[in-house]
Each structure stands twice: as C-alpha cells, then as structure tokens.
Design an enzyme around this catalytic site. Structure first.
Site, short mmCIF file in Angstrom:
data_model
loop_
_atom_site.label_atom_id
_atom_site.label_comp_id
_atom_site.label_asym_id
_atom_site.label_seq_id
_atom_site.Cartn_x
_atom_site.Cartn_y
_atom_site.Cartn_z
N ALA A 74 0.87 -1.18 0.00
CA ALA A 74 0.00 0.00 0.00
C ALA A 74 0.90 1.22 0.00
O ALA A 74 1.23 1.78 1.05
CB ALA A 74 -0.92 -0.02 1.21
N ASP A 163 -2.56 -8.05 -4.65
CA ASP A 163 -2.84 -6.62 -4.82
C ASP A 163 -3.67 -6.13 -3.64
O ASP A 163 -4.43 -6.91 -3.05
CB ASP A 163 -3.67 -6.39 -6.09
CG ASP A 163 -2.82 -6.15 -7.33
OD1 ASP A 163 -1.61 -6.43 -7.29
OD2 ASP A 163 -3.39 -5.70 -8.34
N GLU A 255 4.03 -8.79 -14.20
CA GLU A 255 3.14 -9.87 -14.63
C GLU A 255 3.74 -10.64 -15.82
O GLU A 255 3.61 -11.86 -15.91
CB GLU A 255 1.77 -9.33 -15.00
CG GLU A 255 0.76 -10.40 -15.36
CD GLU A 255 -0.65 -9.85 -15.40
OE1 GLU A 255 -1.29 -9.79 -14.34
OE2 GLU A 255 -1.09 -9.45 -16.49
C1 4GW Z 1 -0.79 4.61 -11.60
O1 4GW Z 1 -0.66 5.77 -11.34
C2 4GW Z 1 -0.56 3.60 -10.56
S1 4GW Z 1 -0.16 3.92 -8.98
C3 4GW Z 1 -0.64 2.28 -10.78
C4 4GW Z 1 -0.38 1.52 -9.63
C5 4GW Z 1 -0.07 2.29 -8.55
C6 4GW Z 1 0.23 1.80 -7.22
C7 4GW Z 1 0.22 0.45 -6.99
C8 4GW Z 1 0.47 2.69 -6.12
O2 4GW Z 1 0.49 3.93 -6.23
N1 4GW Z 1 0.65 2.17 -4.88
C9 4GW Z 1 0.64 0.80 -4.68
O3 4GW Z 1 0.78 0.37 -3.54
N2 4GW Z 1 0.46 -0.04 -5.74
C10 4GW Z 1 0.52 -1.50 -5.48
O4 4GW Z 1 0.69 -2.20 -6.68
C11 4GW Z 1 -0.81 -1.97 -4.88
O5 4GW Z 1 -0.57 -3.09 -4.05
C12 4GW Z 1 -1.57 -2.39 -6.10
O6 4GW Z 1 -2.63 -3.26 -5.83
C13 4GW Z 1 -0.45 -3.02 -6.93
C14 4GW Z 1 -0.72 -3.12 -8.43
O7 4GW Z 1 -1.24 -1.88 -8.94
P1 4GW Z 1 -2.78 -1.82 -9.42
O8 4GW Z 1 -3.59 -2.61 -8.44
O9 4GW Z 1 -3.17 -0.39 -9.59
O10 4GW Z 1 -2.72 -2.54 -10.81
P2 4GW Z 1 -4.01 -3.11 -11.57
O11 4GW Z 1 -4.77 -1.93 -12.12
O12 4GW Z 1 -3.41 -3.99 -12.64
O13 4GW Z 1 -4.86 -3.90 -10.60
MN MN Z 2 -4.90 -4.27 -8.64
#
Ligand code: 4GW
Ligand code: MN
Length: 305
Positions: A74, A163, A255
C-alpha cells in the site's frame, strides 16, 4: 541459457470434458466438475468450487499448525484500500488458521487499526516509494524476495502475495496452498494461447515464443512456500533488472516476468478466476463463487500522486 528452455512446452487444452458413467463414480466423486479443466497435464489441480472438501483440508493444515503470510503493498494513496482489504480478509481469508498480514507501505501512520481475531497479526513494513507507478508495481518482486529470506522464512510456512485494491467476498482458505501457485487471469481463462498478452519482444527477459505458454496468469495473486516465493521473486526481480539495464520494460511489467517464470517452473496448483474476479467481466455460469474481487478505482484520484 536455462536448461529447461529446451523442453518443448506445448499442449492443447481438451475442448470437451467427458464425465465417466455415473455408475462408475465413487461417493467421493461429488468433488468434481465436468464443465471446467480440473487438472493440468503436469498434474497440478486447478481449484474451482466443487472440486475439493474444505473439512478434510482444514483438518490437514490444522494438524500442521500452519501459519500463512498475506503480503500486500500500500504505497502512497493506495493506503485507502487497506481498511476494506483487512476487514474482509478477517471474514474470509484462512478462517480458523494462523495469519500474519505483512503490509508494505511508505505511510505506516496511515495503516488503519482493524480488529483481528485470535492467531492473526498485522506487521507493518516500512519501505520506500518510487516515482513511476510501473516501478512501484515491479519493485514488489525485489521487496518480497528480500523479506522472504530476512523475515518470512522464520515466521510463516506459506506466503500469499496479492494486490491491495481488492476485497474478499467469499472463502479463500487452505485449498489454495501448495509449493507454488498461480492464478488464471479472469480475462484470459477461456482464451486461446495466441491471445495471451505475454511479452513478445525477444529482447526482454520476459519473452515467451508464440507457440509456448500454458495459461495466462494474473500477478495480483500468487504464492507458495516461503522458499518457492523467494526463488520466484528473486528470479523475476533479476530479470526486471536485466531488462532495465537493456533499456526495455516488459509490456505488463512484473506480470510478464511472472508468466515467463511459470512457463519454466510450473505451478503445483492453479487457482481459478474465482480467486481473482472483476465484476466488469460479468458473472459467467462456471463461476460458482466470487471469492476475491477487484475494487473499483477512481484512477484520477488514486494514482500518480
Ligand atoms: C498509476 O498511477 C498507478 S499507482 C498504478 C499503480 C499504482 C500503485 C500500486 C500505487 O500507487 N501504490 C501501490 O501500492 N500499488 C501496489 O501495486 C498496490 O498493491 C496495487 O494493488 C499493486 C498493483 O497496482 P494496481 O492494483 O493499480 O494494478 P491493476 O490496475 O493492474 O490492478
Ligand atoms: Mn490491482
């Protein structure tokens, strides 16, 4: 070059599953499904509702007094997801077993206090953030490998790495545990190999040739024993660093590397999309449970800050 690369990894999914004559089935065979693939060609079970008996499995894991580590990142604004994540995990994740939540964050003071049941602990691990979101996502591999050997190996038997923008919506228990497990991507579980979004540029360490690949796995939930997760995350991190030195970044970041790893180190268990669902994909008939669900994000508010 990795020796295993020489082994052809080609197989086709059977198009139809035929159940044996009912008269031939023993009583225990009510733990089977005829509408989904239940086993890979390397004898790894694919976990769907209706394919296992949780009473038996819970007893087996209770006898071993297993502790499970649930890791979650997080970073920056993603701390907002922690409350729902933890509250729903208390209701549905590894109920009746020992659990350590490992929360990696750059904002330890913003980790919410959530009431925990007996045998369950929250451990906050302060880590740095990175300016690029791709880096935040990919560096999870590095931090997981580091903490696996520094800490997790002394505290838990299995790791489940997920995630944070997620909520538990139904039971996620010991049926998922195995030496090394991955999860079918909800967008590709019924797709042809040709449509899998593997990294296709040979210059990347995550490259997968077009005639290889078993499944397309989602990086939002994977795990295994601490030793297997250590090996996986270390190798993925090293591959990411080689790519970085070569000025290339895999199409779907970590991934892509995870999919490459699973091609040559086959998972010993595979989770169905029940364990990684997104309601934007509807509710297909084969999905008897939606156990772990993507939470809708307000991208503008949550990201890039
Ligand atoms: C774009 O601006 C960002 S910020 C894309 C991911 C970000 C992010 C991701 C972040 O600012 N802080 C963070 O802790 N994460 C971690 O990475 C968090 O655990 C998140 O669940 C994981 C993967 O990013 P996501 O869930 O946004 O990816 P998707 O959309 O593929 O589920
Ligand atoms: Mn996610």
């Amino acid at each position: 070059m990795h020796a295993l690369r020489k082994i052809p990894m080609r197989w086709e999914k059977p198009t139809e599953h035929v159940c044996p004559d009912q008269a031939l089935l023993l009583k225990i065979s009510d733990q089977r499904r005829c509408d989904v693939l239940m086993m890979t060609p390397w004898f790894a079970p694919i976990v769907w509702e209706g394919t296992y008996n949780s009473e038996i499995l819970n007893e087996q894991f209770r006898q071993r007094n297993v502790t499970v580590g649930l890791t979650v990142f997080a970073i920056k604004k993603y701390v907002v997801f922690l409350k729902t994540f933890l509250e729903t995990a208390e209701t549905y994740f590894m109920v009746g077993h020992r659990v350590n939540y490992y929360i990696f964050t750059d904002r330890p003071e913003e980790v919410p206090k959530v009431a925990l049941k007996e045998g369950r602990n929250v451990v906050v691990l302060q880590v740095q953030n990175y300016p690029r979101w791709q880096e935040i996502s990919m560096r999870r591999m590095e931090m997981l490998s580091y903490f696996s050997q520094q800490r997790f190996v002394n505290e838990v038997s299995y790791l489940v790495c997920v995630d944070v923008d997620m909520k538990f919506n139904d039971q996620v228990g010991v049926e998922i545990l195995s030496d090394l497990f991955g999860t079918l991507h909800p967008g590709f579980y019924a797709a042809e190999r040709q449509s899998f979004t593997y990294e296709r540029r040979p210059a990347s360490q995550a490259y997968v040739p077009s005639d290889e690949g078993d499944f397309y796995y989602m990086a939002s939930i994977f795990g295994g024993t601490v030793m297997e997760v250590y090996k996986l995350t270390k190798q993925c991190h090293e591959a990411i660093m080689v790519d970085k030195a070569n000025g290339i970044e895999a199409i779907w970041q970590e991934e892509s590397h995870l999919n490459k790893y699973f091609l040559y180190h086959k998972p010993t268990k595979i989770l169905s999309p029940e364990y990684m669902w997104d309601d934007n994909l509807g509710r297909p008939e084969i999905l008897k449970k939606r156990r772990f669900l993507a939470v809708r994000k307000n991208h503008a508010a949550i990201r890039n800050k």
